[in-house]
Design an enzyme around this catalytic site. Structure first.
Site, PDB file in Angstrom:
ATOM      1  N   GLY A 108      13.698  -0.316  -5.984  1.00  0.00           N
ATOM      2  CA  GLY A 108      13.427   0.696  -5.010  1.00  0.00           C
ATOM      3  C   GLY A 108      13.007   2.130  -5.028  1.00  0.00           C
ATOM      4  CG  HIS A 109      17.159   3.439  -3.187  1.00  0.00           C
ATOM      5  ND1 HIS A 109      18.228   2.383  -3.839  1.00  0.00           N
ATOM      6  CD2 HIS A 109      16.997   3.558  -1.945  1.00  0.00           C
ATOM      7  CE1 HIS A 109      18.569   1.595  -2.573  1.00  0.00           C
ATOM      8  NE2 HIS A 109      17.550   2.965  -1.135  1.00  0.00           N
ATOM      9  N   GLY A 132      10.022   3.860   2.079  1.00  0.00           N
ATOM     10  CA  GLY A 132      10.282   2.786   1.039  1.00  0.00           C
ATOM     11  C   GLY A 132       9.301   2.045   2.420  1.00  0.00           C
ATOM     12  CG  HIS A 181      17.594  -1.707  -5.124  1.00  0.00           C
ATOM     13  ND1 HIS A 181      16.265  -1.149  -4.729  1.00  0.00           N
ATOM     14  CD2 HIS A 181      18.057  -0.669  -4.177  1.00  0.00           C
ATOM     15  CE1 HIS A 181      15.690  -1.105  -3.289  1.00  0.00           C
ATOM     16  NE2 HIS A 181      16.861  -0.686  -2.743  1.00  0.00           N
ATOM     17  CE  LYS A 212      14.167  -4.208   1.854  1.00  0.00           C
ATOM     18  NZ  LYS A 212      14.917  -3.977   3.034  1.00  0.00           N
TER      19      LYS A 212
END
Ligand code: PAF
Length: 279
Positions: free
Chosen positions: A37-38, A148, A35, A150
């Site tokens: 984010g990646h 990331g 997505h 997250k």
């Protein structure tokens, strides 16, 4: 165009050629279901290197027996298309038997950080992450690798891995990418059904409420209680944990900054999010 390799030897050859040509190797390990984010991590890798490698491997070692290994979203064709569009040079999609040949038993023990928060709810998870990342680092031998924010605890585990096992790799951390309503992007968001999608925003709203409590009080207990109360009062949400820790050590916050971490189940889907706040 992107080169796609599945065998360990082919990966080593392709990266070796790039390295011999003097190119700086940037690496983004993923489990696919890519997505935005990646993609932001891949763009970071591209900015900081001149040969970008992405691995796509759903690592069985980091899933617990009752977790979603079998139903984890997989779409190889779409993932490769996104990698290519983002300017990735090499995609590595190993078979499971290539990564874990029969009889493979050696794992990386990450110590106490592996037993708290995510590690407490998911025993063995961080040993599984550290083992596959160590293997991928040995295979790709990148100059830098991007992760990331997250997965904040994963980032702490990787930094510790790099230090303790003497990997000569620069670790770069990319910011969380959020939807318009601030839901953190996650491959697991595709599991959210109907009203669960809106209910999932409770994680970020709990973090914001916790941030206000931290700025106001500087008290760990009060901050954690505000986040717990918020999540427990949110319909459709089952609290996992809500904690305020030191951003580096994951222990009791010593300074002005606190890393707020929440985990919760929304329907059958387990989600995490975090926010760093300063007084
Ligand atoms: O963050 C992930 O997607 C995974 O934990 C990683 C780093 C690719 C290891 O399997």
């Amino acid at each position: 165009v992107i080169e796609v390799v599945r065998e360990l030897a082919d990966l080593r050859r392709a990266v070796g050629e790039a390295r011999s040509a003097g190119r700086r190797i940037g690496f983004v390990p993923t489990m696919g279901a890519l997505h935005e984010g990646h993609l932001s991590l891949m763009r970071l890798a591209r900015q900081r290197s001149d040969f970008t490698v992405v691995s796509i491997f759903v690592n069985p070692l980091q899933f617990g027996p009752s977790e979603d290994l079998d139903r984890y979203p997989r779409d190889e064709e779409r993932d490769l298309h996104l990698c290519e569009e983002t300017g990735v040079d090499l995609a590595f999609l190993p078979r499971r038997a290539a990564m874990y040949p029969e009889g493979a038993v050696t794992t990386v023990d990450v110590g106490p950080i592996g037993d708290v928060l995510e590690g407490a709810e998911r025993p063995g998870h961080f040993a599984g992450v550290a083992t596959v990342v160590a293997k991928l680092f040995n295979l790709v031998e990148p100059h830098l690798a991007v992760f990331g924010r997250k997965d904040a605890q994963q980032v702490a585990v990787i930094r510790q891995l790099v230090r303790d096992l003497s990997f000569d790799i620069e670790i770069i951390v990319g910011d969380i990418v959020r939807e318009a309503d601030d839901l953190a992007l996650s491959s697991r968001n595709v599991y959210l059904r109907g009203e669960e999608r809106a209910q999932a925003t409770a994680l970020h709203r709990a973090l914001r409420a916790g941030g206000e409590a931290w700025r106001r009080s500087g008290e760990v207990e009060e901050t954690e209680q505000v986040m717990k109360d918020f999540l427990e009062g949110s319909p459709g949400v089952e609290l996992g944990y809500a904690r305020a820790v030191d951003p580096i050590s994951f222990l009791h916050p010593a300074g002005e900054a606190a890393l707020l971490l929440v985990a919760a189940r929304v329907g059958a889907t387990r989600l995490i999010d975090n926010l760093t706040v300063t007084r």
